[in-house]
Each structure stands twice: as structure tokens, then as C-alpha cells.
Write a protein that holds these residues in place. Structure first.
Motif, short mmCIF file in Angstrom:
data_model
loop_
_atom_site.label_atom_id
_atom_site.label_comp_id
_atom_site.label_asym_id
_atom_site.label_seq_id
_atom_site.Cartn_x
_atom_site.Cartn_y
_atom_site.Cartn_z
N TRP A 1 -18.53 -71.42 19.06
CA TRP A 1 -19.93 -71.85 19.13
C TRP A 1 -20.41 -71.88 20.58
O TRP A 1 -21.53 -71.46 20.89
CB TRP A 1 -20.06 -73.20 18.47
N ALA A 2 -19.55 -72.37 21.49
CA ALA A 2 -19.94 -72.42 22.90
C ALA A 2 -20.07 -71.00 23.48
O ALA A 2 -21.00 -70.73 24.26
CB ALA A 2 -18.91 -73.22 23.70
N ALA A 3 -19.17 -70.10 23.09
CA ALA A 3 -19.27 -68.72 23.57
C ALA A 3 -20.52 -68.04 23.03
O ALA A 3 -21.16 -67.23 23.72
CB ALA A 3 -18.02 -67.94 23.16
N TYR A 4 -20.90 -68.37 21.79
CA TYR A 4 -22.11 -67.78 21.22
C TYR A 4 -23.36 -68.29 21.96
O TYR A 4 -24.32 -67.53 22.19
CB TYR A 4 -22.18 -68.14 19.74
N ARG A 5 -23.34 -69.55 22.36
CA ARG A 5 -24.52 -70.13 23.02
C ARG A 5 -24.61 -69.72 24.48
O ARG A 5 -25.70 -69.53 25.02
CB ARG A 5 -24.49 -71.66 22.92
N HIS A 6 -23.44 -69.63 25.17
CA HIS A 6 -23.47 -69.43 26.62
C HIS A 6 -22.92 -68.08 27.06
O HIS A 6 -22.88 -67.80 28.26
CB HIS A 6 -22.68 -70.55 27.31
N GLY A 7 -22.47 -67.25 26.15
CA GLY A 7 -22.05 -65.91 26.52
C GLY A 7 -20.54 -65.76 26.65
O GLY A 7 -19.77 -66.73 26.65
N THR A 8 -20.14 -64.49 26.78
CA THR A 8 -18.72 -64.16 26.89
C THR A 8 -18.09 -64.74 28.15
O THR A 8 -16.89 -65.05 28.16
CB THR A 8 -18.56 -62.62 26.88
N PRO B 1 -16.46 -79.33 30.75
CA PRO B 1 -16.17 -80.34 29.72
C PRO B 1 -15.40 -79.78 28.52
O PRO B 1 -14.48 -80.43 28.01
CB PRO B 1 -17.56 -80.85 29.31
N LEU B 2 -15.76 -78.57 28.07
CA LEU B 2 -15.04 -77.99 26.94
C LEU B 2 -13.61 -77.64 27.32
O LEU B 2 -12.67 -77.82 26.52
CB LEU B 2 -15.77 -76.75 26.43
N VAL C 1 -21.56 -80.45 18.03
CA VAL C 1 -22.95 -80.91 17.95
C VAL C 1 -23.77 -80.20 19.03
O VAL C 1 -23.39 -80.23 20.21
CB VAL C 1 -23.02 -82.44 18.12
N PRO C 2 -24.89 -79.57 18.68
CA PRO C 2 -25.68 -78.84 19.68
C PRO C 2 -26.57 -79.75 20.52
O PRO C 2 -27.79 -79.62 20.54
CB PRO C 2 -26.52 -77.89 18.81
N ALA C 3 -25.93 -80.69 21.20
CA ALA C 3 -26.65 -81.60 22.11
C ALA C 3 -26.07 -81.43 23.50
O ALA C 3 -24.88 -81.15 23.66
CB ALA C 3 -26.53 -83.04 21.64
N PRO C 4 -26.88 -81.59 24.54
CA PRO C 4 -26.38 -81.35 25.91
C PRO C 4 -25.18 -82.21 26.29
O PRO C 4 -24.27 -81.73 26.99
CB PRO C 4 -27.60 -81.66 26.78
N ALA C 5 -25.17 -83.47 25.86
CA ALA C 5 -24.09 -84.37 26.28
C ALA C 5 -22.99 -84.50 25.25
O ALA C 5 -22.08 -85.33 25.43
CB ALA C 5 -24.68 -85.74 26.59
N ALA C 6 -23.01 -83.71 24.18
CA ALA C 6 -22.02 -83.88 23.12
C ALA C 6 -20.61 -83.54 23.60
O ALA C 6 -19.66 -84.30 23.35
CB ALA C 6 -22.40 -83.02 21.92
N VAL C 7 -20.46 -82.43 24.29
CA VAL C 7 -19.12 -82.02 24.74
C VAL C 7 -18.60 -82.99 25.81
O VAL C 7 -17.41 -83.33 25.81
CB VAL C 7 -19.17 -80.58 25.27
#
Length: 351
Positions: A190-197, A269-270, A299-305
Motif C-alpha cells: 500500500w505504501a509503495a502504491y501511494r509513494h512509488g517504487t 516510520p514504515l 490506515v491512509p492517515a498521515p500519522a498512522a504509520v
């Protein structure tokens, strides 16, 4: 008429009525017992058994933890196992010992062992070099795929990063952490999909320093365990080691993210969540908080991770400062294998 002296009530000459008949197979004649035989024969009573148990309180503990004591190679493993079963220094005082380590030393000394030598272990230095070589593979594969512009570079980076959670350095004995792996794969993908490879490649590059720091933490914690004389003493020594490893990894993850061109606020953070997940799985900690933190990272929130990393760090400080987290892993016993596979145990087996 018979004399009065000959009139003996049945059972008076042999003690309890009918005792002689039972002893002689019902012949009807009871052999008399002398008064001296009655006085010299000790009578076992429940009170005497309790007094003997009070005189040796460690004996019952040895019986209860027999398998732990038999397979331990030193008293430290017994101390770690006792702590995992809830035995504290205060509990050890009831067994006439100042702490769990002293109690474990007596249990280790009183456990009978065979004369067969232990199986030879592979050299620690060779296994360490081999493990570090494996830890270099995720970053090398992900970096090469991204540099070549392959369309599946991001997916490959996610796969090798998640695989490195327990390999190199497999999880402790027990069921394979399928739920943790699935959640880690979902959070990383999910993080790679949102922020790229680039983010996935940065996480893969952070695997190698994470492996080094995890191995250094485990080695130094084991050394501190050997020099500790109380559980609280070990916990006070282990917490700074963990925090130093976390701080060093945070810096290494930031460098890996910068090298890959990933955003630091999303990658670091991840990466920390994955590093703590690997530590906790490797040392056999409870997996519930790990799964909860990985689910929060979805969770797609800025502070979730960041919140997931903070919560997992608190859990790691509590779990990895326990001596039981640093005991040598043993292969599961037959009962443990039956419990893991759902097979019924042998209740009537002789002990």
C-alpha cells in the motif's frame, strides 16, 4: 467352659478386625503382632508428606519444569524459561533463593543428564557472514530491478522486503507468523502504491543494516544476560541496547531512503515498523501487538504509520527486556508439535 483369659475378641490379637484373615488369604487365624513391632514401624501420613515437601520446595518445581531443565545447556536458559512461565525474583524467595538466577543454578545442578556429548554446532562466524550475505540480497535485487527500469521492480522490492522479516533469521519456535506476513505485505504494498517504487527500494536497502543491528542487539543482550544476577538488573541493561539499536537503524533507514529517492516521512516510520516486527518475531514475542501495529499502518492517515511505530516500540521495550526473549531456541517437543498441529496429546502416557 473355657477360662476367661482365653476369651479373646476377634481381631484383638492381630490389630484391626479381619486384618489377619485378609493377610493370610482368609484362613481364619490372625498372627499376633508384638508391641515393639508397632512402635518401630513408621506410619506415612499426609502431614508427613507435606513436611517432606516443605523441606525440599525445589523438587516440585523440578518435576513441573522437567523438560526445560533437561534440554537446557546452562542455567541461564532455565532462568529465561522460568521467567517466561511467570517466575519472578519474589517467587524465587519462596524457594529459599535470592533471585531466579540462583534458583535456576540449583535446578540445573540437580537435573540428571546423560554422558553423550552435545551435537556440534556450526561456527558462529560462518553463520553470521552467511546471514549478512542473505541480508544483502533484497537491496541488491530491488536496486538492480529499479535501475533496469523493470515494470515489476516495485512488486519485487515489496516481496523481498517482507520475506526478510524472518529470513535470514527465522522466527522463534511456534506457528509460522502468516498473519504478520500478510499484514506486512499489505502495508508495504500500500505504501509503495501511494509513494512509488522508490519507497519500496528504500525499504529493501534498509534490510542489510537492519540485519546487522538485530544480530548485534541479540549478541550483546545475551552477553548482558550472562552477567546479570537478577531479572530487573537484566531489564535495566537490555533497554539501552534496544534503544541504541533503534536509533542506529532509524539513521540507516533514512540513508537508504535518501539513496533511493523516497520521501523520508513515509519511508523511515514504515522501515522502523518492519525492523521492530522482525525483532519481535525473531525473539518469540506475542504477535497480537505486531499484527495490530501492521494493521494500523494500513490506515491512509498521515500519522498512522508513525503511531504504529511508536506503539510497536513500546511493546518491544517491554518484551525484549525480558530474559525469556533471549533464550536459545529449541526444537519443539512431541507434545508441542501435537499442540501446534491440533493432534490429541497422549493423556495416558507414562511419565
Amino acid at each position: 467352659m473355657a477360662p476367661a483369659e482365653a476369651r479373646v475378641a476377634p481381631g484383638e490379637a492381630g490389630g484391626a478386625p479381619g486384618e489377619g484373615e485378609r493377610a493370610l488369604g482368609g484362613s481364619g487365624w490372625a498372627a499376633p503382632r508384638s508391641e515393639g513391632a508397632r512402635q518401630d514401624t513408621p506410619v506415612a501420613t499426609p502431614q508427613a508428606a507435606r513436611r517432606r515437601a516443605k523441606g525440599d520446595p525445589v523438587k516440585a518445581l523440578l518435576h513441573r519444569h522437567r523438560e526445560l531443565c533437561e534440554r537446557a545447556v546452562d542455567p541461564l536458559e532455565i532462568a529465561a524459561g522460568l521467567e517466561a512461565h511467570g517466575v519472578t525474583d519474589r517467587t524465587a524467595a519462596r524457594f529459599r533463593h535470592r533471585d531466579v538466577f540462583s534458583l535456576a543454578e540449583e535446578m540445573y545442578a540437580r537435573t540428571p543428564r546423560g554422558e553423550a556429548p552435545a551435537a556440534a554446532q556450526p561456527p558462529a562466524r560462518a553463520s553470521a557472514f552467511r546471514g549478512f550475505g542473505y541480508a544483502l540480497l533484497p537491496g541488491a535485487l530491488a536496486g538492480a530491478a529499479a535501475a533496469a527500469g523493470l515494470p515489476w521492480a516495485g512488486s519485487a522490492a515489496v516481496a523481498v522486503t517482507v520475506a526478510a522479516l524472518v529470513w535470514p533469521g527465522r522466527a522463534a519456535a511456534g506457528r509460522f507468523p502468516y498473519a504478520a506476513h500478510l499484514l506486512a505485505a499489505a502495508a508495504t504494498g500500500w505504501a509503495a502504491y501511494r509513494h512509488g517504487t522508490a519507497l519500496a527500494v528504500g525499504l529493501a536497502l534498509a534490510v542489510a543494516p537492519g540485519h546487522l543491528l538485530a544480530a548485534a542487539f541479540a549478541a550483546r543482550a545475551t552477553a548482558r544476560l550472562a552477567g546479570s544476577r537478577a531479572l530487573e538488573d537484566f531489564a535495566d541493561r537490555a533497554r539501552p541496547l534496544l534503544l541504541a539499536a533503534v536509533a542506529a537503524f532509524t539513521a540507516a533507514a533514512a540513508g537508504a531512503a535518501a539513496l533511493a529517492g523516497a520521501p523520508l516521512t513515509a519511508a523511515v516510520p514504515l522501515a522502523l515498523v518492519l525492523f521492530l516486527t522482525r525483532l519481535l518475531l525473531r525473539h518469540g514475542a506475542h504477535r497480537g501487538p505486531v499484527a495490530a501495529a501492521l494493521a494500523l499502518a494500513l490506515v491512509p492517515a498521515p500519522a498512522a504509520v508513525s503511531a504504529a511505530a511508536a506503539g510497536l516500540l513500546v511493546h518491544a521495550v517491554l518484551a525484549l527486556s525480558r530474559a525469556s526473549a533471549h533464550a536459545r531456541p529449541h526444537p519443539p517437543t512431541r507434545k508441542e508439535k501435537q499442540k501446534m498441529t491440533g493432534q490429541p496429546t497422549d493423556q495416558g502416557a507414562t511419565r
